[in-house]
Write a protein that holds these residues in place. Structure first.
Motif, PDB file in Angstrom:
ATOM      1  N   CYS A   1       1.021  -1.159   0.279  1.00  0.00           N
ATOM      2  CA  CYS A   1      -0.106  -0.326  -0.473  1.00  0.00           C
ATOM      3  C   CYS A   1       0.785   1.165   0.417  1.00  0.00           C
ATOM      4  O   CYS A   1       0.316   2.646  -1.001  1.00  0.00           O
ATOM      5  CB  CYS A   1      -0.998  -0.122   1.163  1.00  0.00           C
ATOM      6  N   ALA A   2       1.732   1.044   0.362  1.00  0.00           N
ATOM      7  CA  ALA A   2       3.155   2.407   0.228  1.00  0.00           C
ATOM      8  C   ALA A   2       3.418   2.652  -0.851  1.00  0.00           C
ATOM      9  O   ALA A   2       4.424   3.360  -1.323  1.00  0.00           O
ATOM     10  CB  ALA A   2       3.985   2.215   1.358  1.00  0.00           C
ATOM     11  N   LEU A   3       3.103   1.397  -2.075  1.00  0.00           N
ATOM     12  CA  LEU A   3       3.949   2.424  -3.053  1.00  0.00           C
ATOM     13  C   LEU A   3       3.061   2.711  -3.775  1.00  0.00           C
ATOM     14  O   LEU A   3       1.444   2.495  -3.821  1.00  0.00           O
ATOM     15  CB  LEU A   3       4.311   0.204  -3.860  1.00  0.00           C
ATOM     16  N   PRO A   4       2.706   3.362  -5.447  1.00  0.00           N
ATOM     17  CA  PRO A   4       2.070   4.342  -5.530  1.00  0.00           C
ATOM     18  C   PRO A   4       0.880   3.053  -6.634  1.00  0.00           C
ATOM     19  O   PRO A   4       1.490   2.208  -7.110  1.00  0.00           O
ATOM     20  CB  PRO A   4       3.083   4.659  -7.387  1.00  0.00           C
TER      21      PRO A   4
ATOM     22  N   ALA B   1     -13.368  -7.462   0.196  1.00  0.00           N
ATOM     23  CA  ALA B   1     -12.749  -7.285  -0.132  1.00  0.00           C
ATOM     24  C   ALA B   1     -11.341  -6.605  -1.012  1.00  0.00           C
ATOM     25  O   ALA B   1     -12.455  -5.404  -1.098  1.00  0.00           O
ATOM     26  CB  ALA B   1     -12.793  -8.176  -1.814  1.00  0.00           C
ATOM     27  N   GLU B   2     -10.178  -6.167  -0.747  1.00  0.00           N
ATOM     28  CA  GLU B   2     -10.310  -5.247  -1.144  1.00  0.00           C
ATOM     29  C   GLU B   2      -8.673  -5.635  -2.217  1.00  0.00           C
ATOM     30  O   GLU B   2      -8.266  -6.434  -2.344  1.00  0.00           O
ATOM     31  CB  GLU B   2      -8.632  -4.420   0.838  1.00  0.00           C
ATOM     32  N   VAL B   3      -8.951  -4.865  -2.809  1.00  0.00           N
ATOM     33  CA  VAL B   3      -7.331  -5.222  -3.368  1.00  0.00           C
ATOM     34  C   VAL B   3      -7.353  -3.848  -4.307  1.00  0.00           C
ATOM     35  O   VAL B   3      -7.414  -3.015  -4.423  1.00  0.00           O
ATOM     36  CB  VAL B   3      -8.368  -5.602  -5.258  1.00  0.00           C
ATOM     37  N   ARG B   4      -5.387  -3.475  -4.265  1.00  0.00           N
ATOM     38  CA  ARG B   4      -4.529  -2.852  -4.958  1.00  0.00           C
ATOM     39  C   ARG B   4      -4.004  -2.966  -5.945  1.00  0.00           C
ATOM     40  O   ARG B   4      -3.506  -4.023  -6.374  1.00  0.00           O
ATOM     41  CB  ARG B   4      -3.305  -2.332  -3.485  1.00  0.00           C
ATOM     42  N   VAL B   5      -4.982  -2.198  -6.951  1.00  0.00           N
ATOM     43  CA  VAL B   5      -4.422  -2.142  -8.570  1.00  0.00           C
ATOM     44  C   VAL B   5      -3.161  -1.255  -8.485  1.00  0.00           C
ATOM     45  O   VAL B   5      -2.728   0.458  -7.884  1.00  0.00           O
ATOM     46  CB  VAL B   5      -4.699  -1.495  -9.642  1.00  0.00           C
ATOM     47  N   PHE B   6      -1.768  -1.521  -9.051  1.00  0.00           N
ATOM     48  CA  PHE B   6      -0.502  -0.484  -9.550  1.00  0.00           C
ATOM     49  C   PHE B   6      -0.969  -0.271 -11.236  1.00  0.00           C
ATOM     50  O   PHE B   6      -0.580  -1.176 -11.716  1.00  0.00           O
ATOM     51  CB  PHE B   6       0.672  -1.023  -8.613  1.00  0.00           C
ATOM     52  N   PRO B   7       0.190   0.968 -11.368  1.00  0.00           N
ATOM     53  CA  PRO B   7       0.797   1.164 -12.837  1.00  0.00           C
ATOM     54  C   PRO B   7       2.319  -0.119 -13.481  1.00  0.00           C
ATOM     55  O   PRO B   7       1.545  -0.833 -12.997  1.00  0.00           O
ATOM     56  CB  PRO B   7       1.512   2.402 -12.762  1.00  0.00           C
ATOM     57  N   PRO B   8       0.860  -0.143 -14.684  1.00  0.00           N
ATOM     58  CA  PRO B   8       1.712  -1.454 -15.347  1.00  0.00           C
ATOM     59  C   PRO B   8       3.588  -1.153 -15.173  1.00  0.00           C
ATOM     60  O   PRO B   8       4.127   0.053 -15.168  1.00  0.00           O
ATOM     61  CB  PRO B   8       1.089  -1.346 -16.438  1.00  0.00           C
ATOM     62  N   VAL B   9       3.764  -2.405 -15.007  1.00  0.00           N
ATOM     63  CA  VAL B   9       5.672  -2.638 -14.557  1.00  0.00           C
ATOM     64  C   VAL B   9       5.988  -3.990 -15.959  1.00  0.00           C
ATOM     65  O   VAL B   9       5.417  -4.653 -16.363  1.00  0.00           O
ATOM     66  CB  VAL B   9       5.788  -3.172 -13.158  1.00  0.00           C
TER      67      VAL B   9
END
Length: 245
Positions: free
Chosen positions: A102-105, A114-122
């Motif tokens: 959660c500390a990442l962008p 449910a909790e889902v964190r989505v991140f910019p593509p890598v």
């Protein structure tokens, strides 16, 4: 620690769909992946259907976020990701792992349980270390009771009754279905869906209805076969009211 899913939806017809035309150079372009992380504590796992619906909404939230559009800070990554093969990977995290993720962008989307964190593509081989170490095993989820019939006047992502998938795989497939529907919509229809909070349901289609759904002209996700299931398997039909023409 491997990929849960690495799939390629079937081409859409929207003008901004990166799958509008056949293009073998997609396989030669730098490959990116959209990471999704499911918050999965041992004592309180989310319901499977809620996890699928939350993952689908997370993809839509990422696609519509101002940082993903125009000159936004994530826009180039989003374009690079969509110029190659569309890949989504779902992993799980609990405790300190979740807090580090959660500390990442990124963006966190919360469902009923449910909790889902989505991140910019890598880059496919360039994951941040906080995400690279996360596991995929242990993401088997159940529904405590059968989900209610969906409101068919709203968007429904119909899952195949014929394809058995892990929860992580199914979450990624639901995300693909939501993304295909997004590509097919007009700007006004997208804005209306976004402003309503991206309501949607994910349900498994009845066996006798599945064939009709896959030939209805609605967007269909066909798996590329990187993990779990055979290449070309139809996994999701994206049924949005605006696409029932």
């Amino acid at each position: 620690m491997g990929r849960v899913s690495s799939e390629n939806p079937t081409p859409g017809t929207g003008t901004d769909s990166p799958f509008q035309h056949e293009n073998t150079s997609r396989d030669e372009a730098p490959q990116f992946v959209l990471p999704l992380v499911l918050h999965l504590e041992k004592t309180a796992p989310p319901a499977r259907t809620d996890a699928l619906e939350t993952a689908a909404r997370a993809v839509l939230v990422m696609l519509s976020d101002p940082r993903s559009l125009d000159d936004g800070e994530w826009a180039q990554l989003m374009r690079d990701w969509q110029d190659a093969r569309i890949r989504k990977v779902v992993r799980r995290a609990r405790g300190a792992e979740w807090r580090k993720a959660c500390a990442l962008p990124g963006l966190t989307v919360t469902g009923k349980s449910a909790e889902v964190r989505v991140f910019p593509p890598v880059p496919l081989d360039g994951w941040p270390k906080e995400l690279a170490k996360l596991q995929v095993s242990g993401t088997e989820l159940d529904d405590p009771e059968p989900p209610a019939d969906p409101d068919v006047t709203g968007p429904v992502l119909w899952m195949s009754p014929d394809v058995d998938m892990s929860a992580g795989k199914a979450m990624a497939q639901a995300g693909h279905g939501a993304q295909l529907a997004w590509w097919e919509l007009s700007d006004t229809e997208r804005a209306d869906w976004r402003d309503a909070g991206f309501p949607l349901a994910v349900r498994t289609a009845a066996g006798d209805a599945w064939a009709a759904l896959t030939t209805s002209g609605l967007p269909v996700v066909r798996d590329a076969g990187f993990t779990e299931i055979a290449p070309g398997s139809c996994t999701v039909v994206a049924d949005h009211p605006a696409l029932r023409r």
